[in-house]
Design an enzyme around this catalytic site. Structure first.
Site, PDB file in Angstrom:
ATOM      1  N   CYS A   1     -23.691  12.043   9.249  1.00  0.00           N
ATOM      2  CA  CYS A   1     -22.239  11.967   9.042  1.00  0.00           C
ATOM      3  C   CYS A   1     -21.561  13.206   9.609  1.00  0.00           C
ATOM      4  CB  CYS A   1     -21.929  11.789   7.547  1.00  0.00           C
ATOM      5  SG  CYS A   1     -20.224  11.267   7.235  1.00  0.00           S
TER       6      CYS A   1
ATOM      7  N   ARG B   1     -30.507  12.163   3.916  1.00  0.00           N
ATOM      8  CA  ARG B   1     -31.731  12.668   3.299  1.00  0.00           C
ATOM      9  C   ARG B   1     -31.478  12.938   1.819  1.00  0.00           C
ATOM     10  NH1 ARG B   1     -35.333  13.311   6.916  1.00  0.00           N
ATOM     11  NH2 ARG B   1     -34.810  13.716   9.092  1.00  0.00           N
TER      12      ARG B   1
ATOM     13  N   GLN C   1     -33.062  15.926  16.176  1.00  0.00           N
ATOM     14  CA  GLN C   1     -33.536  15.303  14.933  1.00  0.00           C
ATOM     15  C   GLN C   1     -33.975  13.848  15.126  1.00  0.00           C
ATOM     16  OE1 GLN C   1     -30.567  15.729  11.823  1.00  0.00           O
ATOM     17  NE2 GLN C   1     -30.185  17.877  12.343  1.00  0.00           N
TER      18      GLN C   1
ATOM     19  N   HIS D   1     -26.254   8.221  22.235  1.00  0.00           N
ATOM     20  CA  HIS D   1     -26.748   8.995  23.376  1.00  0.00           C
ATOM     21  C   HIS D   1     -28.217   8.652  23.502  1.00  0.00           C
ATOM     22  CE1 HIS D   1     -27.293  12.012  26.371  1.00  0.00           C
ATOM     23  NE2 HIS D   1     -27.886  12.890  25.601  1.00  0.00           N
TER      24      HIS D   1
ATOM     25  N   GLU E   1     -18.047  11.081  33.415  1.00  0.00           N
ATOM     26  CA  GLU E   1     -18.847  12.234  32.996  1.00  0.00           C
ATOM     27  C   GLU E   1     -18.407  13.534  33.670  1.00  0.00           C
ATOM     28  OE1 GLU E   1     -20.626  11.941  30.555  1.00  0.00           O
ATOM     29  OE2 GLU E   1     -21.372   9.890  30.442  1.00  0.00           O
TER      30      GLU E   1
END
Length: 491
Positions: free
Chosen positions: A45, A68, A110, A132, A389
């Site tokens: 978040c 978590r 992560q 991504h 981009e």
């Protein structure tokens, strides 16, 4: 795990790099309907996680956040953001097993841990979403074959995704389906509905590939979007102070100059940005931009080559494994630069003064945008992707510098972008300092360009060169599309 792109043969690599189709508005006639009634669980978040979730909920989707257990127990920032906005929050064990779509919006580094934790909990036939594709393309994450893997990548920071949605519009967005994970053949429908739920379909959607998104995204952020702005800020500030300019004035000229100059790009591309200059200044900016290109072309090409080969991601992942030693060292060094510590200037600088006193900055923007675009296109990336981009995102990144200088830029962008930025800026800064700054003339930086005799033929040829660069031609088309979409959306 092996780099996915490097497992493909050349034909497959070229096919994936060249995936780029501007989708018709009528392909989104059903908007987010395909996901209505389905359970969507967002993991993470942060800026993208919260703002995409807000948009998706406002579009009628069922959104909750899996965090978590320790983040919930300790009421960390992610937990507070989700609960303060009225979302259901639970642990992975509580929410993932019933999810039809799990959207992984955690930081790149992560992703492998998150996927390892959530994949065993995901039900048969569920979908996994990314914004991504680094984890799929560069890390080579293997996803269970019954899981559909899709991407929706808004070409803006998360806050902008929300603001444009609230204005009844959206931000340009890339969508893709991982070819190894589309067992039911409905990946595109899932991605389209997710993109529509964020408002992206109102601004324009490119059907792309995970590969094209990753390779072009990395190239843009490392070179023009972040690396060039960082290198340019440092050398321009140092030059102004060395020339006896008030350090406070120099700091403000650079800090707010990038945003003011690149705002013109948003409205009318490089052509409009150059048209903000006098004819004398325009000719000089054009000349300077060609000199900068001559000095930095090799560096842009090296970054593109290292991104295509996987060398960049391997180097970065080695730094992850080393506790981000290089990233943290470079971040600290940036914080100690003279520009970052410049005093505050209380005086006013008019919009036109930023152009008139920033001819070198205009030249750096022009050179960087064109070099990034040209290098991507030469590597097989389509013009539409290369435009988004490079030129399209530049005003958004410049805005972060206007807020709190380079510190803010590096906080807002991802760690992946920040790492690539330092790799580029650490090489570009000394090159610009040694090869470009000593050649500057009166009026290139910090004061207006002296008026010189203008030759009609020269001015005509320079104007033609500016307007006919391929990025200007595709940019005109894409900005026109966004303007049309905004007009349609406002009715």
């Amino acid at each position: 795990m092996a780099n996915y792109f490097n497992t493909l043969n050349l034909r497959q690599q070229l096919d994936q790099l060249g995936r780029c189709r501007f989708m018709d508005r009528n392909e989104f006639a059903n908007e987010a309907d395909y996901l209505k009634g389905k359970k969507i669980v967002i993991v993470g978040c942060g800026a993208q996680g919260l703002n995409q979730g807000l948009n998706m909920r406002d579009s009628g989707l069922d959104i909750s956040y899996a965090l978590r257990a320790e983040a919930i127990a300790e009421k960390r920032a992610s937990f507070q953001r989700a609960t303060e906005n009225g979302f259901k929050v639970g642990t992975y064990d509580e929410l993932i097993p019933s999810a039809d779509l799990v959207v992984n919006l955690t930081p790149d580094k992560q992703h492998s841990k998150v996927v390892a934790d959530v994949m065993p909990l995901m039900k048969q036939g569920a979908a996994l979403g990314y914004s991504h594709g680094l984890n799929i393309v560069e890390v080579g994450e293997q996803i269970r074959k019954d899981i559909t893997v899709v991407m929706v990548a808004p070409k803006c920071p998360g806050t902008e995704v929300r603001e444009e949605y609230k204005r009844g519009f959206g931000v340009p967005t890339l969508i893709a389906v991982h070819p190894e994970n589309d067992p039911n053949g409905d990946g595109l429908e899932i991605a389209k509905a997710w993109a529509a739920a964020t408002g992206g379909h109102r601004a324009g959607v490119l059907e792309s590939s995970f590969v094209a998104e990753v390779k072009s995204d990395l190239m843009g952020e490392q070179t023009i979007l972040c690396g060039m702005l960082q290198a340019g800020s440092i050398v321009c500030y140092d030059k102004l102070v060395a020339d006896g300019k008030d350090p406070a004035y120099a700091g403000k000229l650079i800090q707010y100059g990038w945003e003011t100059i690149t705002e013109a790009l948003k409205q009318g591309g490089i052509t409009l940005m150059m048209d903000r200059l006098s004819n004398s200044a325009k000719l000089r900016a054009f000349e300077l931009s060609e000199q900068i290109k001559a000095k930095l072309t090799f560096l842009f090409e090296k970054h593109m080559d290292d991104i295509i080969s996987g060398e960049f991601s391997a180097t970065m992942m080695a730094d992850w494994a080393n506790g981000d030693a290089n990233l943290l060292k470079w971040r600290e060094e940036t914080g100690k630069t003279a520009f970052e510590n410049a005093p505050k200037y209380e005086g006013k600088i008019s919009e036109q003064e930023y152009f008139d006193h920033g001819v070198l900055m205009v030249a750096m923007v022009k050179a960087g945008v064109e070099l990034a675009f040209d290098t991507m296109v030469a590597s097989g990336i389509y013009e539409e992707s290369a435009y988004y981009e490079s030129l399209h995102e530049l005003p958004l990144i410049a805005n972060t510098i206007a807020r709190k200088r380079l510190y803010e830029m590096n906080v807002v962008i991802s760690d992946t972008a920040e790492y690539g930025n330092y790799l580029f800026a650490n090489v570009a800064t000394p090159i610009l300092a040694k090869e470009i700054m000593p050649t500057l003339q009166k009026g290139d930086l910090g004061e207006p360009t002296p008026t010189v005799e203008i030759d009609n033929i020269t001015l005509r040829d320079v104007n033609d060169a500016i307007r006919n660069h391929p990025i200007e031609l595709i940019g005109q088309e894409l900005r026109g599309y966004m303007t049309d979409m905004k007009r349609i959306s406002s009715h």
